[in-house]
Design a protein around this motif. Structure first.
Motif, PDB file in Angstrom:
ATOM      1  N   PHE A 103      87.000 -72.098  22.849  1.00  0.00           N
ATOM      2  CA  PHE A 103      86.330 -70.943  22.242  1.00  0.00           C
ATOM      3  C   PHE A 103      87.277 -70.177  21.321  1.00  0.00           C
ATOM      4  CE2 PHE A 103      84.784 -66.530  22.226  1.00  0.00           C
ATOM      5  CZ  PHE A 103      83.472 -66.736  21.852  1.00  0.00           C
ATOM      6  N   LYS A 104      86.783 -69.863  20.113  1.00  0.00           N
ATOM      7  CA  LYS A 104      87.598 -69.117  19.148  1.00  0.00           C
ATOM      8  C   LYS A 104      87.026 -67.710  18.999  1.00  0.00           C
ATOM      9  CE  LYS A 104      90.368 -72.475  17.462  1.00  0.00           C
ATOM     10  NZ  LYS A 104      90.338 -73.219  18.768  1.00  0.00           N
ATOM     11  N   ALA A 105      87.706 -66.744  19.622  1.00  0.00           N
ATOM     12  CA  ALA A 105      87.215 -65.361  19.600  1.00  0.00           C
ATOM     13  C   ALA A 105      87.175 -64.813  18.164  1.00  0.00           C
ATOM     14  CB  ALA A 105      88.073 -64.483  20.489  1.00  0.00           C
ATOM     15  N   ASP A 106      88.199 -65.156  17.352  1.00  0.00           N
ATOM     16  CA  ASP A 106      88.236 -64.682  15.954  1.00  0.00           C
ATOM     17  C   ASP A 106      86.968 -65.116  15.206  1.00  0.00           C
ATOM     18  OD1 ASP A 106      90.695 -63.919  16.667  1.00  0.00           O
ATOM     19  OD2 ASP A 106      91.797 -65.300  15.336  1.00  0.00           O
ATOM     20  N   HIS A 143      83.023 -74.318  19.316  1.00  0.00           N
ATOM     21  CA  HIS A 143      83.530 -75.594  18.810  1.00  0.00           C
ATOM     22  C   HIS A 143      83.057 -76.755  19.702  1.00  0.00           C
ATOM     23  CE1 HIS A 143      86.113 -77.145  15.623  1.00  0.00           C
ATOM     24  NE2 HIS A 143      86.355 -78.146  16.446  1.00  0.00           N
ATOM     25  N   ALA A 144      81.765 -76.709  20.013  1.00  0.00           N
ATOM     26  CA  ALA A 144      81.188 -77.685  20.940  1.00  0.00           C
ATOM     27  C   ALA A 144      80.883 -79.010  20.243  1.00  0.00           C
ATOM     28  CB  ALA A 144      79.907 -77.108  21.542  1.00  0.00           C
ATOM     29  N   ASP A 145      80.757 -80.072  21.035  1.00  0.00           N
ATOM     30  CA  ASP A 145      80.351 -81.368  20.482  1.00  0.00           C
ATOM     31  C   ASP A 145      78.825 -81.445  20.407  1.00  0.00           C
ATOM     32  OD1 ASP A 145      82.977 -82.193  20.354  1.00  0.00           O
ATOM     33  OD2 ASP A 145      82.946 -82.917  22.428  1.00  0.00           O
ATOM     34  N   LEU A 146      78.176 -80.675  21.273  1.00  0.00           N
ATOM     35  CA  LEU A 146      76.715 -80.647  21.285  1.00  0.00           C
ATOM     36  C   LEU A 146      76.250 -79.203  21.432  1.00  0.00           C
ATOM     37  CD1 LEU A 146      73.796 -81.811  21.666  1.00  0.00           C
ATOM     38  CD2 LEU A 146      74.340 -82.012  24.101  1.00  0.00           C
ATOM     39  N   LEU A 147      75.347 -78.807  20.533  1.00  0.00           N
ATOM     40  CA  LEU A 147      74.732 -77.489  20.667  1.00  0.00           C
ATOM     41  C   LEU A 147      73.260 -77.683  20.989  1.00  0.00           C
ATOM     42  CD1 LEU A 147      76.915 -77.057  17.987  1.00  0.00           C
ATOM     43  CD2 LEU A 147      76.311 -74.743  18.705  1.00  0.00           C
ATOM     44  N   VAL A 148      72.805 -77.039  22.046  1.00  0.00           N
ATOM     45  CA  VAL A 148      71.397 -77.077  22.407  1.00  0.00           C
ATOM     46  C   VAL A 148      70.866 -75.661  22.258  1.00  0.00           C
ATOM     47  CG1 VAL A 148      69.709 -77.652  24.191  1.00  0.00           C
ATOM     48  CG2 VAL A 148      71.838 -78.963  24.028  1.00  0.00           C
ATOM     49  N   LEU A 149      70.028 -75.461  21.239  1.00  0.00           N
ATOM     50  CA  LEU A 149      69.595 -74.117  20.879  1.00  0.00           C
ATOM     51  C   LEU A 149      68.073 -74.009  21.017  1.00  0.00           C
ATOM     52  CD1 LEU A 149      71.672 -73.994  17.554  1.00  0.00           C
ATOM     53  CD2 LEU A 149      72.432 -73.201  19.795  1.00  0.00           C
ATOM     54  N   ASP A 150      67.645 -73.159  21.946  1.00  0.00           N
ATOM     55  CA  ASP A 150      66.212 -73.005  22.183  1.00  0.00           C
ATOM     56  C   ASP A 150      65.678 -71.871  21.302  1.00  0.00           C
ATOM     57  OD1 ASP A 150      63.688 -73.260  23.200  1.00  0.00           O
ATOM     58  OD2 ASP A 150      64.227 -72.833  25.281  1.00  0.00           O
ATOM     59  N   GLU A 151      64.876 -72.206  20.331  1.00  0.00           N
ATOM     60  CA  GLU A 151      64.297 -71.223  19.387  1.00  0.00           C
ATOM     61  C   GLU A 151      65.375 -70.329  18.758  1.00  0.00           C
ATOM     62  OE1 GLU A 151      61.117 -70.933  18.397  1.00  0.00           O
ATOM     63  OE2 GLU A 151      60.074 -72.195  19.855  1.00  0.00           O
ATOM     64  N   PRO A 152      66.384 -70.923  18.104  1.00  0.00           N
ATOM     65  CA  PRO A 152      67.495 -70.107  17.591  1.00  0.00           C
ATOM     66  C   PRO A 152      67.131 -69.216  16.412  1.00  0.00           C
ATOM     67  CG  PRO A 152      67.707 -72.358  16.822  1.00  0.00           C
ATOM     68  CD  PRO A 152      66.552 -72.346  17.790  1.00  0.00           C
ATOM     69  N   THR A 153      65.993 -69.431  15.792  1.00  0.00           N
ATOM     70  CA  THR A 153      65.655 -68.604  14.624  1.00  0.00           C
ATOM     71  C   THR A 153      64.518 -67.629  14.916  1.00  0.00           C
ATOM     72  OG1 THR A 153      64.155 -70.305  13.784  1.00  0.00           O
ATOM     73  CG2 THR A 153      66.408 -70.340  12.956  1.00  0.00           C
ATOM     74  N   SER A 154      64.010 -67.640  16.154  1.00  0.00           N
ATOM     75  CA  SER A 154      62.850 -66.786  16.409  1.00  0.00           C
ATOM     76  C   SER A 154      63.268 -65.323  16.478  1.00  0.00           C
ATOM     77  CB  SER A 154      62.123 -67.213  17.684  1.00  0.00           C
ATOM     78  OG  SER A 154      62.682 -66.605  18.797  1.00  0.00           O
ATOM     79  N   GLY A 155      62.490 -64.474  15.857  1.00  0.00           N
ATOM     80  CA  GLY A 155      62.769 -63.037  15.849  1.00  0.00           C
ATOM     81  C   GLY A 155      63.787 -62.613  14.813  1.00  0.00           C
ATOM     82  N   LEU A 156      64.322 -63.567  14.044  1.00  0.00           N
ATOM     83  CA  LEU A 156      65.319 -63.216  13.019  1.00  0.00           C
ATOM     84  C   LEU A 156      64.641 -62.971  11.674  1.00  0.00           C
ATOM     85  CD1 LEU A 156      68.209 -65.768  13.702  1.00  0.00           C
ATOM     86  CD2 LEU A 156      68.013 -63.406  14.506  1.00  0.00           C
ATOM     87  N   ASP A 157      65.225 -62.050  10.888  1.00  0.00           N
ATOM     88  CA  ASP A 157      64.706 -61.852   9.535  1.00  0.00           C
ATOM     89  C   ASP A 157      65.127 -63.057   8.692  1.00  0.00           C
ATOM     90  OD1 ASP A 157      67.286 -61.348   8.118  1.00  0.00           O
ATOM     91  OD2 ASP A 157      67.339 -59.622   9.467  1.00  0.00           O
ATOM     92  N   PRO A 158      64.495 -63.239   7.518  1.00  0.00           N
ATOM     93  CA  PRO A 158      64.770 -64.450   6.727  1.00  0.00           C
ATOM     94  C   PRO A 158      66.244 -64.661   6.373  1.00  0.00           C
ATOM     95  CG  PRO A 158      62.833 -63.323   5.871  1.00  0.00           C
ATOM     96  CD  PRO A 158      63.408 -62.432   6.930  1.00  0.00           C
ATOM     97  N   VAL A 159      66.968 -63.556   6.147  1.00  0.00           N
ATOM     98  CA  VAL A 159      68.385 -63.687   5.796  1.00  0.00           C
ATOM     99  C   VAL A 159      69.185 -64.253   6.971  1.00  0.00           C
ATOM    100  CG1 VAL A 159      70.481 -62.435   5.133  1.00  0.00           C
ATOM    101  CG2 VAL A 159      68.282 -61.829   4.094  1.00  0.00           C
ATOM    102  N   ASN A 160      68.999 -63.663   8.150  1.00  0.00           N
ATOM    103  CA  ASN A 160      69.734 -64.145   9.320  1.00  0.00           C
ATOM    104  C   ASN A 160      69.239 -65.509   9.795  1.00  0.00           C
ATOM    105  OD1 ASN A 160      71.689 -62.181   9.580  1.00  0.00           O
ATOM    106  ND2 ASN A 160      70.392 -60.828  10.819  1.00  0.00           N
ATOM    107  N   GLN A 161      67.964 -65.773   9.545  1.00  0.00           N
ATOM    108  CA  GLN A 161      67.420 -67.097   9.878  1.00  0.00           C
ATOM    109  C   GLN A 161      68.142 -68.169   9.066  1.00  0.00           C
ATOM    110  OE1 GLN A 161      63.160 -67.141  10.271  1.00  0.00           O
ATOM    111  NE2 GLN A 161      63.018 -69.231   9.562  1.00  0.00           N
ATOM    112  N   ARG A 162      68.281 -67.902   7.759  1.00  0.00           N
ATOM    113  CA  ARG A 162      68.980 -68.842   6.896  1.00  0.00           C
ATOM    114  C   ARG A 162      70.446 -68.979   7.310  1.00  0.00           C
ATOM    115  NH1 ARG A 162      68.343 -71.184   1.773  1.00  0.00           N
ATOM    116  NH2 ARG A 162      66.117 -70.954   2.131  1.00  0.00           N
TER     117      ARG A 162
END
Lengths: 300, 132
Positions: A103-106, A143-162
């Motif tokens: 994990f990279k805190a920076d 810095h994972a080898d696999l990311l599993v993201l459940d609905e990672p864009t839901s509730g985000l505005d278009p800028v943050n979604q992008r």
């Protein structure tokens, strides 16, 4: 890290939330899991990651069964209840720094800043969209080898979604595998290379988006009168559905549309044209074949 | 990288194909000049927010079609020595595909080769009046 899911099932009483799901997720791909609300996407993720009791079937990650040494290399962001509400964002970062060697805190603070998040705030003071962004930022700093993201864009505005989608692209570009779910077509159509569509727990469609778009077309033909025969076409395994309205015939080609064109011309069809289908059309056809085709007939 | 490629992910045309066609068209129009460097796969993927494998697939197709060349460690470059021939080849490619669609439609509407020939002549006469 490639993932092999074989015959994964999970039942709640007599209801199968995930029903015999088998799918291969190649290493380094951005893989989108699509489905209507309640299709079983969240349950499928939980089963894959060993978080749902009583599921059956097998999952391997890079050929290995899920075990503690792999936890470091898999970052999972559930759809909700992902943060400890009483903790400040900066404390959540610190907790992850202690838990994960890579994990990279920076990097986490840098990403949180680009999302415009005040790290002194407690998680409970954040909106739903901002909680999603915090959880995503922390996951991207793993810095994972696999990311599993459940609905990672839901509730985000278009800028943050992008922004989230671009971070997924960035992860894939360095070789990580990204598996994410969405009930919206847009983010998947843009960023994913391959998709699986779940409907009522069952896999109804799987493949590369570009390949699906190349293969799946509506082929339309007009016949000189209403006495024509489609015998050679109806039995073709590459034909999904045939709609006739008078002299106009629309055939859903599942593959090799140009060969369906030839067959329709050979049957006496004229004005044959190929109509492109986007992912929404393909998705609707997969989860609700009858109504989707009705739309095509009326809409074009 | 002066040329900004765009894609429409909501289109029914595969994204890799959109990239291939745009690069070919830009080459034909001289917007992309021979020897010019294309963005790296990662850079273009990030610019367009599309997955890197799709960009890589487009670049492979462009390389196969002789439009670009990729040298490991250096990047991808528009092929040709600034000669008119490669530009004409790319332009012919774009034209042929547009023409093919028109001919296919004409044929399926029942026109014969001679009919289509006459249509082509009429159009060519209009655009090249001095060569009538």
């Amino acid at each position: 890290m490639n993932i092999t899911v074989s015959h994964l099932s999970k039942k709640y009483g007599s209801l199968a939330a995930v029903d015999d799901l088998s799918v291969e997720i190649p290493a380094g791909t951005i893989f989108g899991l699509l489905g209507p609300n309640g299709a079983g996407k969240t349950t499928a993720f939980k089963c894959m990651l060993g978080l749902a009791r009583g599921s059956s079937g097998g999952v391997t990650f890079g050929g290995k069964a899920l075990a503690p040494p792999l936890f470091e290399s898999i970052a999972y962001v559930p759809e909700r209840d992902v943060l400890y509400d009483w903790m400040r964002v900066s404390e959540l970062v610190e907790m992850n720094r202690r838990a994960f060697a890579r994990f990279k805190a920076d990097r986490a603070f840098e990403l949180l800043a680009t999302f415009g998040i005040d790290t002194r705030k407690r998680a409970r003071a954040l909106s739903k969209g901002m909680k999603t962004a915090v959880a995503a930022a922390i996951a991207f700093a793993r810095h994972a080898d696999l990311l599993v993201l459940d609905e990672p864009t839901s509730g985000l505005d278009p800028v943050n979604q992008r922004h989230v989608l671009n971070l997924m692209v960035n992860e894939a570009a360095r070789g990580a595998t990204v598996l994410f779910s969405s009930h919206q077509i847009g983010p998947v159509e843009r960023a994913a290379e391959r998709i699986a569509v779940l409907d009522r727990g069952r896999l109804v469609l799987e493949g590369g988006i570009d390949d699906l778009k190349s293969g799946r077309k509506i082929v339309e033909a007009i016949f000189p009168n209403e006495s024509y025969s489609l015998d050679g076409i109806a039995g073709d395994p590459r034909v999904g559905r045939i709609d006739r309205s008078g002299r106009i015939v629309r055939v859903m080609a599942l593959d090799a549309p140009s060969e369906i064109v030839q067959k329709l011309e050979a049957a006496g069809g004229t004005g044959v044209r190929i109509i492109d289908l986007n992912l929404e059309d393909i998705f609707l056809y997969a989860v609700a074949p009858a109504s989707a085709t009705a739309d095509v007939v009326e809409g074009s | 990288m002066p040329v900004v490629l765009t894609v429409d992910p909501r289109s029914g045309v595969p994204i890799y194909q959109q990239i291939v066609e745009q690069v070919k068209r830009s080459t034909a129009l001289g917007v992309l000049q021979s020897g010019e460097q294309l963005p790296t796969v990662k850079q273009l993927a990030l610019d367009l927010t599309i997955n890197p494998n799709t960009v890589a697939r487009a670049y492979r197709d462009l390389e196969r079609d002789g439009v670009i060349e990729t040298s490991p460690g250096r990047g991808s470059f528009v092929k040709g020595d600034g000669d008119a021939a490669s530009t004409r080849a790319a332009a012919s490619d774009v034209t042929r595909r547009a023409f093919e669609g028109a001919v296919r439609e004409a044929k399926s509407m029942g026109l014969l080769r001679a009919d289509i020939d006459r249509v082509v002549d009429t159009v060519l006469d209009r655009w090249f009046p001095e060569e009538r």
